[in-house]
Design a protein around this motif. Sequence first.
Motif, PDB file in Angstrom:
ATOM      1  N   ALA A  11      35.919  -9.009 -40.383  1.00 36.58           N
ATOM      2  CA  ALA A  11      35.267 -10.310 -40.246  1.00 36.58           C
ATOM      3  C   ALA A  11      34.185 -10.196 -39.192  1.00 36.58           C
ATOM      4  O   ALA A  11      34.152  -9.250 -38.406  1.00 36.58           O
ATOM      5  CB  ALA A  11      36.280 -11.376 -39.845  1.00 36.58           C
ATOM      6  N   GLU A  88      44.749 -12.312 -41.197  1.00 36.05           N
ATOM      7  CA  GLU A  88      43.731 -13.225 -41.727  1.00 36.05           C
ATOM      8  C   GLU A  88      43.725 -14.526 -40.944  1.00 36.05           C
ATOM      9  O   GLU A  88      42.664 -15.042 -40.590  1.00 36.05           O
ATOM     10  CB  GLU A  88      43.981 -13.511 -43.213  1.00 36.05           C
ATOM     11  CG  GLU A  88      43.643 -12.357 -44.112  1.00 36.05           C
ATOM     12  CD  GLU A  88      43.988 -12.625 -45.576  1.00 36.05           C
ATOM     13  OE1 GLU A  88      44.774 -13.567 -45.874  1.00 36.05           O
ATOM     14  OE2 GLU A  88      43.467 -11.892 -46.427  1.00 36.05           O
ATOM     15  N   GLN A  89      44.899 -15.054 -40.637  1.00 34.08           N
ATOM     16  CA  GLN A  89      44.987 -16.311 -39.886  1.00 34.08           C
ATOM     17  C   GLN A  89      44.483 -16.135 -38.461  1.00 34.08           C
ATOM     18  O   GLN A  89      43.788 -16.998 -37.931  1.00 34.08           O
ATOM     19  CB  GLN A  89      46.425 -16.839 -39.881  1.00 34.08           C
ATOM     20  CG  GLN A  89      46.530 -18.245 -39.346  1.00 34.08           C
ATOM     21  CD  GLN A  89      45.713 -19.240 -40.158  1.00 34.08           C
ATOM     22  OE1 GLN A  89      45.836 -19.298 -41.381  1.00 34.08           O
ATOM     23  NE2 GLN A  89      44.862 -20.004 -39.499  1.00 34.08           N
ATOM     24  N   PHE A  91      42.170 -14.043 -37.449  1.00 34.31           N
ATOM     25  CA  PHE A  91      40.709 -14.011 -37.539  1.00 34.31           C
ATOM     26  C   PHE A  91      40.149 -15.420 -37.692  1.00 34.31           C
ATOM     27  O   PHE A  91      39.221 -15.804 -37.005  1.00 34.31           O
ATOM     28  CB  PHE A  91      40.257 -13.140 -38.707  1.00 34.31           C
ATOM     29  CG  PHE A  91      40.168 -11.666 -38.392  1.00 34.31           C
ATOM     30  CD1 PHE A  91      40.493 -11.148 -37.163  1.00 34.31           C
ATOM     31  CD2 PHE A  91      39.738 -10.786 -39.369  1.00 34.31           C
ATOM     32  CE1 PHE A  91      40.390  -9.794 -36.890  1.00 34.31           C
ATOM     33  CE2 PHE A  91      39.618  -9.433 -39.114  1.00 34.31           C
ATOM     34  CZ  PHE A  91      39.947  -8.930 -37.872  1.00 34.31           C
ATOM     35  N   ARG A  92      40.709 -16.191 -38.596  1.00 33.23           N
ATOM     36  CA  ARG A  92      40.203 -17.552 -38.831  1.00 33.23           C
ATOM     37  C   ARG A  92      40.378 -18.435 -37.588  1.00 33.23           C
ATOM     38  O   ARG A  92      39.469 -19.192 -37.227  1.00 33.23           O
ATOM     39  CB  ARG A  92      40.888 -18.172 -40.040  1.00 33.23           C
ATOM     40  CG  ARG A  92      40.508 -17.496 -41.343  1.00 33.23           C
ATOM     41  CD  ARG A  92      41.094 -18.202 -42.547  1.00 33.23           C
ATOM     42  NE  ARG A  92      41.154 -17.355 -43.727  1.00 33.23           N
ATOM     43  CZ  ARG A  92      40.131 -16.851 -44.381  1.00 33.23           C
ATOM     44  NH1 ARG A  92      38.917 -17.086 -43.971  1.00 33.23           N
ATOM     45  NH2 ARG A  92      40.293 -16.104 -45.446  1.00 33.23           N
ATOM     46  N   ASP A  93      41.518 -18.331 -36.934  1.00 31.90           N
ATOM     47  CA  ASP A  93      41.767 -19.120 -35.721  1.00 31.90           C
ATOM     48  C   ASP A  93      40.778 -18.774 -34.608  1.00 31.90           C
ATOM     49  O   ASP A  93      40.463 -19.621 -33.773  1.00 31.90           O
ATOM     50  CB  ASP A  93      43.200 -18.916 -35.215  1.00 31.90           C
ATOM     51  CG  ASP A  93      44.247 -19.565 -36.111  1.00 31.90           C
ATOM     52  OD1 ASP A  93      43.888 -20.364 -37.001  1.00 31.90           O
ATOM     53  OD2 ASP A  93      45.437 -19.234 -35.920  1.00 31.90           O
ATOM     54  N   ALA A  96      36.328 -16.575 -37.061  1.00 31.23           N
ATOM     55  CA  ALA A  96      35.700 -15.555 -37.891  1.00 31.23           C
ATOM     56  C   ALA A  96      34.948 -16.148 -39.071  1.00 31.23           C
ATOM     57  O   ALA A  96      35.291 -17.203 -39.584  1.00 31.23           O
ATOM     58  CB  ALA A  96      36.764 -14.586 -38.420  1.00 31.23           C
ATOM     59  N   ARG A  97      33.917 -15.414 -39.468  1.00 30.44           N
ATOM     60  CA  ARG A  97      33.180 -15.740 -40.691  1.00 30.44           C
ATOM     61  C   ARG A  97      33.296 -14.545 -41.617  1.00 30.44           C
ATOM     62  O   ARG A  97      33.323 -13.404 -41.184  1.00 30.44           O
ATOM     63  CB  ARG A  97      31.717 -15.997 -40.374  1.00 30.44           C
ATOM     64  CG  ARG A  97      31.515 -17.209 -39.485  1.00 30.44           C
ATOM     65  CD  ARG A  97      30.079 -17.504 -39.070  1.00 30.44           C
ATOM     66  NE  ARG A  97      29.098 -16.472 -39.248  1.00 30.44           N
ATOM     67  CZ  ARG A  97      28.156 -16.472 -40.227  1.00 30.44           C
ATOM     68  NH1 ARG A  97      28.093 -17.442 -41.091  1.00 30.44           N
ATOM     69  NH2 ARG A  97      27.271 -15.506 -40.295  1.00 30.44           N
ATOM     70  N   VAL A  99      35.765 -13.401 -43.686  1.00 25.97           N
ATOM     71  CA  VAL A  99      36.986 -12.592 -43.640  1.00 25.97           C
ATOM     72  C   VAL A  99      37.191 -11.949 -45.004  1.00 25.97           C
ATOM     73  O   VAL A  99      37.166 -12.625 -46.024  1.00 25.97           O
ATOM     74  CB  VAL A  99      38.208 -13.454 -43.255  1.00 25.97           C
ATOM     75  CG1 VAL A  99      39.478 -12.612 -43.271  1.00 25.97           C
ATOM     76  CG2 VAL A  99      38.006 -14.119 -41.912  1.00 25.97           C
TER      77      VAL A  99
END
Length: 102
Positions: A11, A88-89, A91-93, A96-97, A99
């Motif tokens: 990401a 993945e979570q 990165f999103r938390d 991230a863009r 992913v």
Amino acid sequence: MADDSVKTISAKFETREAADRAIEHLVQKCGVERANIFVQASAKDNTTGISPSGGDRAHGTENRTDAPLHGEIEVSADVTNEELIKAEQVFRDAGARGVAAR
């Protein structure tokens, strides 16, 4: 039986602070070994992200002028299938863009 196959998750992050947070959480929350985490500029030039954060900010209200803001920071990690959903979570938390896992 656990699935031991490995995937690479990656990401992009706008700031070094966000990338660092994602790395620390991959290690602490997902159990990913630091040797399996990779960081690089998403473009050809060295960068601390696209906007100042953390140590890239000067004391007071002005930003430092010596922090190279030449693009996003890409973080990737080799993870097991069991670690993938948590990674993945994480990165999103961390903001991230883009992913992606392969």
